[in-house]
Every structure is written in structure tokens, then in C-alpha cells.
Design a protein around this motif. Structure first.
Motif, PDB file in Angstrom:
ATOM      1  N   GLY A   1       4.315  -1.174  -7.630  1.00  0.00           N
ATOM      2  CA  GLY A   1       5.093  -0.020  -7.213  1.00  0.00           C
ATOM      3  C   GLY A   1       5.779  -0.196  -5.871  1.00  0.00           C
ATOM      4  O   GLY A   1       6.808   0.427  -5.594  1.00  0.00           O
ATOM      5  N   THR A   2       5.221  -1.041  -5.021  1.00  0.00           N
ATOM      6  CA  THR A   2       5.774  -1.232  -3.678  1.00  0.00           C
ATOM      7  C   THR A   2       6.199  -2.676  -3.430  1.00  0.00           C
ATOM      8  O   THR A   2       7.268  -2.933  -2.880  1.00  0.00           O
ATOM      9  CB  THR A   2       4.735  -0.835  -2.601  1.00  0.00           C
ATOM     10  OG1 THR A   2       4.283   0.496  -2.855  1.00  0.00           O
ATOM     11  CG2 THR A   2       5.342  -0.900  -1.206  1.00  0.00           C
ATOM     12  N   LEU A   3       5.347  -3.626  -3.849  1.00  0.00           N
ATOM     13  CA  LEU A   3       5.616  -5.036  -3.550  1.00  0.00           C
ATOM     14  C   LEU A   3       5.588  -5.883  -4.822  1.00  0.00           C
ATOM     15  O   LEU A   3       4.817  -5.601  -5.742  1.00  0.00           O
ATOM     16  CB  LEU A   3       4.572  -5.582  -2.561  1.00  0.00           C
ATOM     17  CG  LEU A   3       4.485  -4.918  -1.176  1.00  0.00           C
ATOM     18  CD1 LEU A   3       3.267  -5.446  -0.417  1.00  0.00           C
ATOM     19  CD2 LEU A   3       5.758  -5.184  -0.368  1.00  0.00           C
TER      20      LEU A   3
ATOM     21  N   GLY B   1      -3.641  -0.500  -3.935  1.00  0.00           N
ATOM     22  CA  GLY B   1      -2.205  -0.748  -3.947  1.00  0.00           C
ATOM     23  C   GLY B   1      -1.488   0.501  -3.485  1.00  0.00           C
ATOM     24  O   GLY B   1      -1.959   1.186  -2.564  1.00  0.00           O
ATOM     25  N   THR B   2      -0.387   0.831  -4.120  1.00  0.00           N
ATOM     26  CA  THR B   2       0.315   2.067  -3.802  1.00  0.00           C
ATOM     27  C   THR B   2      -0.638   3.234  -4.066  1.00  0.00           C
ATOM     28  O   THR B   2      -0.782   4.152  -3.264  1.00  0.00           O
ATOM     29  CB  THR B   2       1.588   2.184  -4.655  1.00  0.00           C
ATOM     30  OG1 THR B   2       2.299   0.947  -4.575  1.00  0.00           O
ATOM     31  CG2 THR B   2       2.467   3.317  -4.173  1.00  0.00           C
TER      32      THR B   2
ATOM     33  N   SER C   1      -2.519  -4.996  -1.353  1.00  0.00           N
ATOM     34  CA  SER C   1      -1.694  -5.281  -0.174  1.00  0.00           C
ATOM     35  C   SER C   1      -1.940  -4.308   0.971  1.00  0.00           C
ATOM     36  O   SER C   1      -1.502  -4.552   2.098  1.00  0.00           O
ATOM     37  CB  SER C   1      -0.209  -5.239  -0.542  1.00  0.00           C
ATOM     38  OG  SER C   1       0.054  -6.093  -1.618  1.00  0.00           O
TER      39      SER C   1
ATOM     40  N   LYS D   1       4.548  -9.460  -6.038  1.00  0.00           N
ATOM     41  CA  LYS D   1       3.745 -10.593  -5.598  1.00  0.00           C
ATOM     42  C   LYS D   1       3.946 -11.745  -6.572  1.00  0.00           C
ATOM     43  O   LYS D   1       3.953 -11.540  -7.787  1.00  0.00           O
ATOM     44  CB  LYS D   1       2.257 -10.217  -5.561  1.00  0.00           C
ATOM     45  CG  LYS D   1       1.823  -9.385  -4.364  1.00  0.00           C
ATOM     46  CD  LYS D   1       2.151  -7.920  -4.417  1.00  0.00           C
ATOM     47  CE  LYS D   1       1.510  -7.174  -5.544  1.00  0.00           C
ATOM     48  NZ  LYS D   1       1.911  -5.740  -5.579  1.00  0.00           N
TER      49      LYS D   1
ATOM     50  N   GLY E   1      -2.371   2.946  -0.544  1.00  0.00           N
ATOM     51  CA  GLY E   1      -1.429   2.456   0.462  1.00  0.00           C
ATOM     52  C   GLY E   1      -0.168   3.308   0.540  1.00  0.00           C
ATOM     53  O   GLY E   1       0.440   3.446   1.616  1.00  0.00           O
ATOM     54  N   GLY E   2       0.216   3.891  -0.574  1.00  0.00           N
ATOM     55  CA  GLY E   2       1.395   4.769  -0.583  1.00  0.00           C
ATOM     56  C   GLY E   2       1.134   6.042   0.206  1.00  0.00           C
ATOM     57  O   GLY E   2       2.031   6.581   0.877  1.00  0.00           O
TER      58      GLY E   2
HETATM   59  P1  ADP Z   1       1.573  -2.232  -5.735  1.00  0.00           P
HETATM   60  O1  ADP Z   1       1.017  -3.284  -6.657  1.00  0.00           O
HETATM   61  O2  ADP Z   1       1.412  -0.838  -6.220  1.00  0.00           O
HETATM   62  O3  ADP Z   1       2.942  -2.559  -5.244  1.00  0.00           O
HETATM   63  P2  ADP Z   1       0.264  -3.363  -3.405  1.00  0.00           P
HETATM   64  O4  ADP Z   1      -1.080  -3.944  -3.687  1.00  0.00           O
HETATM   65  O5  ADP Z   1       1.374  -4.332  -3.245  1.00  0.00           O
HETATM   66  O6  ADP Z   1       0.601  -2.247  -4.469  1.00  0.00           O
HETATM   67  O7  ADP Z   1       0.119  -2.467  -2.085  1.00  0.00           O
HETATM   68  C1  ADP Z   1       1.174  -1.680  -1.587  1.00  0.00           C
HETATM   69  C2  ADP Z   1       0.773  -1.169  -0.202  1.00  0.00           C
HETATM   70  O8  ADP Z   1       0.638  -2.271   0.694  1.00  0.00           O
HETATM   71  C3  ADP Z   1       1.792  -0.267   0.465  1.00  0.00           C
HETATM   72  O9  ADP Z   1       1.651   1.066   0.045  1.00  0.00           O
HETATM   73  C4  ADP Z   1       1.465  -0.438   1.946  1.00  0.00           C
HETATM   74  O10 ADP Z   1       0.419   0.423   2.360  1.00  0.00           O
HETATM   75  C5  ADP Z   1       0.949  -1.869   2.016  1.00  0.00           C
HETATM   76  N1  ADP Z   1       1.892  -2.865   2.534  1.00  0.00           N
HETATM   77  C6  ADP Z   1       1.550  -4.108   2.960  1.00  0.00           C
HETATM   78  N2  ADP Z   1       2.589  -4.794   3.400  1.00  0.00           N
HETATM   79  C7  ADP Z   1       3.673  -4.002   3.260  1.00  0.00           C
HETATM   80  C8  ADP Z   1       5.053  -4.156   3.548  1.00  0.00           C
HETATM   81  N3  ADP Z   1       5.544  -5.282   4.085  1.00  0.00           N
HETATM   82  N4  ADP Z   1       5.887  -3.141   3.240  1.00  0.00           N
HETATM   83  C9  ADP Z   1       5.418  -2.015   2.708  1.00  0.00           C
HETATM   84  N5  ADP Z   1       4.121  -1.805   2.428  1.00  0.00           N
HETATM   85  C10 ADP Z   1       3.236  -2.772   2.694  1.00  0.00           C
END
Ligand code: ADP
Length: 266
Positions: free
Chosen positions: A9-11, A100-101, A226, A13, A123-124
Motif C-alpha cells: 500500500g505504501t512501498l 505495514g500500512t 517497513s 519492495k 505505519g499508515g
Molecule cells: P505496505 O506493504 O503496506 O506498503 P510496508 O511494510 O512497506 O507496508 O510499510 C509501510 C510503512 O513503512 C509506512 O506506513 C511508513 O510508516 C513506513 N515507511 C518506512 N519508510 C518509508 C518511506 N521512505 N516513506 C514512507 N513510509 C515509510
């Protein structure tokens, strides 16, 4: 030659093996998904692409070539098992909490795993609440500023309520996140607010993880996602609070790439 992608949802990988066959990683914000696709095209022209996560279709549309898709939870748990083997961590049953988010919680036992549940605090939430309360939206800045913060005048501890008495539960537990705000109507530093936002997120995910572990007869909790990247404030909160609640925490190294690794290994 293949590449594993976890488009969240955010990053986004990415996991792959470099020329020396070492496991290597890359990440892109979802807002730059077109750049991620271009990067994959450039580096993995003929390779098989295995994708997991909610943005798999969007990435597929941009790649314009066949991909293999995988169920996210299978990929994540397989990636976690791989990292734990590599890092020689115990293979006793454990609760896996993916921050994650949002946050997803699993039970993992040697060859099997199942999802126990999840919550929308993750994290969101850290990003959204931080922005609403302080106007800061840069991830690194949020973490940096929070480091100087003091939660004392924002959060209420059990020991604050049991003033001068021995409380029936550890006094260092938070009785109420943000529960001390109205009693202390002073101007607040952004650092204090951000420390409390991270405290709220960290303690919430810890509390449900420990309860999940207790209910499933596990004592160990493995945290990934993340949300722990460069965020020692969240990491320390989660580790200390897990210990305070009587379970054994591990924040898995490279854990944020578990989904991508699972996709790569599939
Ligand atoms: P998802 O798989 O849902 O994308 P992630 O495991 O990648 O989730 O985690 C996303 C979270 O990581 C964000 O909500 C934020 O708190 C954190 N985060 C770490 N590094 C960053 C970045 N460079 N930009 C934005 N968020 C980041």
C-alpha cells in the motif's frame, strides 16, 4: 534468473540475487510505481517476475509482460522462514506481526501458518496522525523529531493513576494513550506529540500481538514491516513493551522484504 516483488500500500519492495548470487533489495514508494516498473524492465529484461501484494495488478499493467502472482500471506511467511533460517533464529512456533500500512498478525509453526487477524493501526496510522497533529509528513523527519520527544504530559501511565500506591499491574504500562492531554493544557512540542503517536502505534500492535501469542501458546513474537525501517523509536517501544508484557520480541533484520523474498523463492 528471477525477481520477487511485494507491491504494498505504501512501498514496493524488490528482492533479487546479484551477480555474486547474494540476496539484494530495492524499494520504491508506491507513488513512483512507474519508476519501479522501469527499474524492473531495465534490470530484469528476460527474468521471471513474481509479484505479491495489493498493487500487483497495477504493476502488471505497467510492466506489460507476463508475471506470476502469489498470495501475499504465503509469500510473507515463506520469506520470514527463509530469513529466520539464514539468521539462525529459533524455529519454535511464533506469532508474526507485519507492521505495514496496516498490521497483519499470523501464527507460524515450522511448516504451516495461518492468519490470526489484523488491525488498521500501523505505519499508515503513524504517518496520518503525525501529519494531522504536527503538519510534518516526511517519514524520516517524523522519526527524527520524535527522538527528542517526551510522552509524560500526553500519555497516562498506570503509575500516574495509582499515585503513591503500589499498582496491581506494572506502573510503567500505559493506562491511556493521549489520556493525559486534558490534565496538562500547555503548549506542546511536536517532538512530544510524535513520540506519543509512535507510542500509540507501537503499544497497540504490541498489545494485540502479545494477546495473540498467549491465546495460541507461543511466547515469541517476530515483528516485520517497513514501519521499523530507520525507526528506532518504534522498534524500542515495541521491544520494551513486548518484554514488559511478558513475551519475547524479535524485530527481524530485513523483515520488510519478507514478501518480496517469498515471491523470489517461490
Ligand atoms: P505496505 O506493504 O503496506 O506498503 P510496508 O511494510 O512497506 O507496508 O510499510 C509501510 C510503512 O513503512 C509506512 O506506513 C511508513 O510508516 C513506513 N515507511 C518506512 N519508510 C518509508 C518511506 N521512505 N516513506 C514512507 N513510509 C515509510
Amino acid at each position: 534468473n528471477s525477481v520477487g516483488v511485494d507491491a504494498g500500500g505504501t512501498l514496493i519492495k524488490i528482492a533479487y540475487r546479484n551477480d555474486q548470487q547474494e540476496l539484494s533489495f530495492e524499494k520504491f514508494p508506491v507513488s513512483e510505481i512507474a519508476m519501479a516498473a522501469a527499474w524492473i524492465q531495465e534490470h530484469f529484461a528476460g527474468a521471471e517476475i513474481c509479484v505479491t501484494g495489493g498493487k500487483a495488478k497495477q504493476l502488471h499493467d505497467l510492466l506489460n509482460r507476463p508475471i506470476r502472482t502469489l498470495v501475499e500471506f504465503d509469500a510473507t511467511c515463506n520469506g520470514v522462514q527463509y530469513l529466520m533460517d539464514m539468521q539462525k533464529l529459533s524455529d519454535e512456533p511464533f506469532v508474526l506481526t507485519n507492521v505495514g500500512t496496516g498490521t497483519s498478525i499470523h501464527f507460524v509453526d515450522k511448516q504451516k501458518h495461518h492468519r490470526l487477524g489484523g488491525i488498521g493501526v500501523g505505519g499508515g496510522t503513524l504517518m496520518g496522525l503525525s501529519f494531522l497533529l504536527t503538519g510534518i509528513q516526511n517519514y524520516a523527519e517524523i522519526v527524527e523529531v520524535s527522538r527528542q520527544g517526551n510522552r509524560k504530559f500526553i500519555d497516562l501511565k498506570v503509575s500516574d493513576i495509582y499515585e503513591g500506591m503500589v499498582p496491581p499491574i506494572p506502573g510503567d504500562l500505559t493506562a491511556s494513550n493521549f489520556g493525559n492531554v486534558l490534565q496538562h493544557q500547555t503548549t506542546r512540542q511536536n517532538s512530544d506529540i510524535l513520540a506519543s503517536v509512535i507510542g500509540l502505534v507501537g503499544e497497540t500492535i504490541t498489545t494485540i500481538s502479545v494477546q495473540a501469542a498467549t491465546q495460541n501458546g507461543a511466547s515469541s513474537i517476530v515483528y516485520i514491516g517497513s514501519s521499523f525501517i530507520g525507526n528506532d523509536v518504534l522498534r524500542d517501544t515495541v521491544v520494551n513493551y513486548t518484554v514488559l508484557r511478558g513475551a519475547v520480541p524479535t524485530v527481524l533484520r530485513n523483515g520488510e522484504y519478507s514478501g518480496a523474498i517469498g515471491a523470489l523463492m517461490s
